[in-house]
Design a protein around this motif. Structure first.
Motif, short mmCIF file in Angstrom:
data_model
loop_
_atom_site.label_atom_id
_atom_site.label_comp_id
_atom_site.label_asym_id
_atom_site.label_seq_id
_atom_site.Cartn_x
_atom_site.Cartn_y
_atom_site.Cartn_z
N VAL A 165 0.84 -1.20 0.00
CA VAL A 165 0.00 0.00 0.00
C VAL A 165 0.87 1.24 0.00
O VAL A 165 1.82 1.35 0.79
N ALA A 203 -4.46 6.43 -2.60
CA ALA A 203 -3.94 5.13 -2.18
C ALA A 203 -3.80 4.21 -3.39
O ALA A 203 -4.67 4.19 -4.26
N TRP A 254 -3.89 -1.09 -2.57
CA TRP A 254 -4.66 -1.39 -1.36
C TRP A 254 -5.68 -2.47 -1.64
O TRP A 254 -6.87 -2.21 -1.81
N TRP A 259 -8.81 -3.27 1.15
CA TRP A 259 -9.87 -2.30 1.45
C TRP A 259 -11.26 -2.92 1.36
O TRP A 259 -11.56 -3.67 0.43
N ASP A 311 -6.87 -1.35 7.18
CA ASP A 311 -7.74 -2.34 6.57
C ASP A 311 -8.98 -2.64 7.41
O ASP A 311 -10.08 -2.80 6.90
N TYR A 323 -1.12 2.17 7.50
CA TYR A 323 -0.44 2.66 6.31
C TYR A 323 -0.36 4.19 6.42
O TYR A 323 -1.35 4.85 6.76
#
Length: 125
Positions: free
Chosen positions: A2, A24, A27, A30, A101, A114
């Motif tokens: 990420v 982002a 990722w 997500w 997450d 992140y």
């Protein structure tokens, strides 16, 4: 992996506005219901503080920015913008975008795993 990339920082006089953006990439973890994105800020020598964050439909603002700052999120693009109005000299800081997450509804700071590199915001009197 990420990656979070911030943009939009700069210098402005008190009372002015700035808009920060965070994008982002990579990722894959997500999910709308569980993931969170947010903005934090830090002044050298002080602790990092949460500014605004979002998890699904839940948005939380710090008391220091409530009514002046607004976040907006594009879930499809995995972006999070921070519109900052009525800026004050005490808003001067490095602003960081962050994401997690799997976040609690209360969106705890520890939920964010992140982090971006940060972007400087300077507000002059």
């Amino acid at each position: 992996q990420v990656q979070l990339v911030e943009s939009g920082g700069g210098s402005v006089q008190a009372g002015g506005s700035l808009r920060l953006s965070c994008a982002a990439s990579g990722w894959t973890g997500w999910t709308y219901a569980r993931s969170c994105m947010g903005w934090f800020r830090q002044v050298p020598g002080k602790e990092r503080e949460a500014v605004a964050s979002r998890r699904g439909p839940i948005t939380i603002y710090s008391d220091a920015v409530k009514g002046r700052f607004t976040i907006s999120q594009d879930n499809a693009k995995r972006t999070l913008d921070l519109q900052m109005n009525m800026l004050k000299p005490e808003d001067t800081a490095i602003y960081f975008c962050a994401a997690g997450d799997d976040c609690y509804e209360s969106i705890r700071s520890s939920d964010f795993v992140y982090w971006g590199q940060g972007t400087q915001v300077t507000v002059s009197p």
